[in-house]
Design an enzyme around this catalytic site. Structure first.
Site, mmCIF file in Angstrom:
data_model
loop_
_atom_site.group_PDB
_atom_site.id
_atom_site.type_symbol
_atom_site.label_atom_id
_atom_site.label_comp_id
_atom_site.label_asym_id
_atom_site.label_seq_id
_atom_site.Cartn_x
_atom_site.Cartn_y
_atom_site.Cartn_z
ATOM 1 N N LYS A 104 0.706 -1.205 -0.032
ATOM 2 C CA LYS A 104 -0.188 -0.104 0.134
ATOM 3 C C LYS A 104 0.831 1.316 -0.060
ATOM 4 O O LYS A 104 2.189 1.249 0.563
ATOM 5 C CB LYS A 104 -0.863 -0.071 1.451
ATOM 6 C CG LYS A 104 -2.024 -0.893 1.247
ATOM 7 C CD LYS A 104 -2.860 -0.635 2.617
ATOM 8 C CE LYS A 104 -3.953 -1.707 2.714
ATOM 9 N NZ LYS A 104 -4.836 -1.778 1.585
ATOM 10 N N ARG A 160 -9.881 -12.017 2.236
ATOM 11 C CA ARG A 160 -10.767 -12.893 1.796
ATOM 12 C C ARG A 160 -9.925 -14.387 1.980
ATOM 13 O O ARG A 160 -10.586 -15.438 2.034
ATOM 14 C CB ARG A 160 -10.903 -12.587 0.356
ATOM 15 C CG ARG A 160 -10.018 -12.675 -0.812
ATOM 16 C CD ARG A 160 -10.761 -11.643 -2.006
ATOM 17 N NE ARG A 160 -10.470 -10.313 -1.944
ATOM 18 C CZ ARG A 160 -11.131 -9.452 -2.653
ATOM 19 N NH1 ARG A 160 -11.519 -9.788 -3.773
ATOM 20 N NH2 ARG A 160 -11.327 -8.167 -2.339
HETATM 21 N N1 BES Z 1 -7.903 -3.936 4.694
HETATM 22 C C1 BES Z 1 -8.304 -3.554 3.228
HETATM 23 C C2 BES Z 1 -9.513 -2.839 2.866
HETATM 24 C C3 BES Z 1 -9.795 -1.567 3.828
HETATM 25 C C4 BES Z 1 -9.342 -0.366 3.059
HETATM 26 C C5 BES Z 1 -10.529 -1.641 5.059
HETATM 27 C C6 BES Z 1 -9.367 0.863 3.774
HETATM 28 C C7 BES Z 1 -10.591 -0.264 5.651
HETATM 29 C C8 BES Z 1 -10.165 0.895 5.222
HETATM 30 C C9 BES Z 1 -8.122 -4.905 2.260
HETATM 31 O O1 BES Z 1 -7.538 -5.817 2.780
HETATM 32 C C10 BES Z 1 -7.669 -4.271 0.967
HETATM 33 O O2 BES Z 1 -6.608 -3.953 0.952
HETATM 34 N N2 BES Z 1 -8.531 -4.467 0.063
HETATM 35 C C11 BES Z 1 -8.119 -3.889 -1.299
HETATM 36 C C12 BES Z 1 -8.530 -5.136 -2.292
HETATM 37 C C13 BES Z 1 -8.232 -5.002 -3.552
HETATM 38 C C14 BES Z 1 -6.660 -5.116 -3.588
HETATM 39 C C15 BES Z 1 -8.983 -5.971 -4.601
HETATM 40 C C16 BES Z 1 -8.955 -2.454 -1.635
HETATM 41 O O3 BES Z 1 -9.964 -2.363 -1.201
HETATM 42 O O4 BES Z 1 -8.182 -1.747 -2.266
HETATM 43 MN MN MN Z 2 -5.588 -5.461 2.052
#
Ligand code: BES
Ligand code: MN
Ligand code: ZN
Length: 505
Positions: free
Chosen positions: A284, A358
């Site tokens: 990230k 997931r």
């Molecule tokens: N933990 C994050 C989702 C999230 C984002 C929770 C902001 C709370 C606040 C999750 O693991 C994630 O990174 N999801 C990705 C999925 C994508 C790579 C398909 C996302 O939402 O960008």
């Molecule tokens: Mn994530």
């Protein structure tokens, strides 16, 4: 802070502050109501004069302070605006109570009496009123102060709050009981908030597994699986996600069994327990990583729920299931292109290591289906897309079962935690088909990311009634809203699930 229901005359109230919620009528005029008028005449019209001279409008949350006199035993009268009476909901009361508590804090009141108007009792039941107010008091007074060295002194809550019914007859026992339930639910919520607010280098997988072990009691058994045991269970998702971290994963299974009753129903509560989500090799950006200690909020909700089950004593069997992992990049981390084999053999092509939730939920669902529950509900901070769709205050609900959906909606109406249903569009299933494995962990489309994540999870449910609640938005308050007037963890989900298991199911 103790909250008590009381039935007494206005001129007999002796706390340091007498608080009255004042609404606007249909013509947008301040309407003191019968209690307000009575106080006003005891104060020789001082209330009306102050309202006029201050141009006070009774907007939601607007405060006005007046001083008492010898006809009233209280030091000061605080009016708090409630907005239009016709627009007032139980949620308005929660929010107002949280404002009242912060005002009481700044005035350092140790005792406070809130007068409940007759009109309100006509609009809602007394129990609804007191439990909403109590929610607001207990949730609004929360602050995570563990690492504050200075603010502690200023965080003085009133010792005693009285909810005063002056004219109406109410059932003291029933209303007091509603407060006790609210207090219990809020203590569970605040326990969850503490876990989520704790820093990620402390709240590690091992730490949270220990918290779970600490919940053991006469009615709750706890099984904690370490990495070796996770290997034996063939949880490739859990092992894959934690592969890049120096910290080993833990898998936790909590079991609550009600006394005596030959358990009628069995439900499984699953929570996403990523103790820190750096994204892994699909790292990230720093902005998005700032709050990623929140990524165990789903599991923290399950722990919060279990924290109070022994007192609440619901009549159903409840299983709590969560995998705790840290998602980190390193030479041992899983890579985009890797294929993981989950507990029951289904394979996942990992194309983005940041879609890790997931992966651990897949194994958690496999484990849960083995228990043959009547219902499975998972809570997860799963997708940023859910925040795009529903914003910071609303969770996304997806389910393969209409009855369960209705029950969750009903519980959420009672708790005031906002949940909105999203469809598990069957046509989108093709978006998570993989060329090389059974499913892929990201969608082929940029759109509908919350739904494709839900469809991914559905692959592991074996048609058992299941609901998925994406709490990515409401688990964390970036801005102050609602009755959680502290930024950070909100404990969203705890009160809905507790309502569900005790009142709805
Ligand atoms: N933990 C994050 C989702 C999230 C984002 C929770 C902001 C709370 C606040 C999750 O693991 C994630 O990174 N999801 C990705 C999925 C994508 C790579 C398909 C996302 O939402 O960008
Ligand atoms: Mn994530
Ligand atoms: Zn995550």
């Amino acid at each position: 802070m103790e909250i008590k229901v009381q039935s007494s005359k206005l001129n007999a109230i002796s706390s340091q502050a007498l608080v009255l919620i004042v609404f606007k009528n249909q013509k947008d005029e301040v309407d003191l109501g019968s209690e307000g008028q009575e106080i006003n005449s005891l104060l020789n019209n001082a209330l009306v004069k102050t309202i006029k001279s201050e141009f006070w409008k009774a907007e939601v949350g607007q405060v006005l302070t007046c001083y008492g006199n010898d006809k009233l035993k209280t030091e000061r009268i605080i009016l708090i605006g409630g907005g239009k009476f016709s627009e007032c909901t139980p949620d308005t009361l929660r929010v107002l109570a949280s404002y009242i508590i912060s005002k009481a804090k700044s005035l350092k009141c140790s005792t406070l009496s809130l007068v409940i108007e007759e009109e309100l009792v006509k609009k809602f039941e007394a129990q609804t009123i007191v439990s909403s107010l109590s929610d607001g008091f207990y949730l609004g007074s929360y602050k995570f102060l563990k690492y504050k060295t200075e603010e502690l002194k200023n965080h003085q809550l009133p010792e005693k709050v009285s909810l005063v019914f002056s004219a109406q007859k109410i059932n003291l026992k029933e209303t007091q009981n509603a407060i006790e339930i609210s207090k219990l639910f809020c203590s569970a919520t605040n326990f969850t908030r503490d876990l989520v607010n704790e820093m990620p280098s402390i709240a590690t997988p091992k730490y949270l597994a220990n918290v779970a072990s600490g919940l053991k009691n006469k009615m709750i058994t706890v099984k904690v699986y370490n990495k070796n045991e996770i290997k034996k269970m063939k949880m490739g998702g859990v092992l894959g996600v934690s592969a890049g971290s120096n910290l080993e994963p833990y898998f936790v299974h909590l079991i609550y069994k009600p006394e005596k009753v030959k358990s009628s129903k069995k439900i499984a509560l699953l929570g996403k327990g990523i103790t820190f989500d750096s994204g892994g090799l699909s790292l990230k950006g720093s902005d998005h990583m700032e709050t990623m200690k929140l990524d165990m909020a789903g599991a923290a909700v399950v722990l919060g729920v279990f924290k109070v089950l022994q007192v609440l004593k619901p009549k159903i069997e409840i299983h709590g299931i969560m995998a705790f992992c840290e998602n980190m990049p390193s030479g041992t981390a899983i890579k985009p292109g890797d294929i993981l084999t989950t507990m029951k053999g289904k394979t996942i092509e990992v194309l983005n290591t940041d879609a890790e939730g997931r992966l651990i939920l897949a194994d958690s669902l496999c484990y849960a289906t083995n228990l043959k529950p009547d219902y499975m509900i998972d809570l997860a901070t799963l997708t940023g897309a859910c925040m795009v769709a529903l914003g910071e205050q609303v969770a996304g609900l997806m389910s393969n079962n209409d009855k369960l959906t209705e029950m969750i909606k009903k519980a959420s109406k009672i708790s005031g935690e906002k949940i909105w249903e999203l469809p598990l569009v069957p046509e989108y299933k093709s978006l998570i088909k993989s060329e090389v494995a059974d499913v892929r962990n990201t969608s082929k489309s940029r759109y509908g990311g919350t739904i494709t994540a839900g469809l991914f999870l559905e692959e592991f449910t074996e048609n058992i009634p299941w609901a998925h609640i994406d709490i990515a938005g409401p688990a964390w308050a970036e801005t102050i809203h609602g009755c959680c007037i502290a930024k950070g963890a909100t404990g969203f989900g705890v009160r809905t699930i507790l309502t569900l298991v005790s009142k709805v199911l």
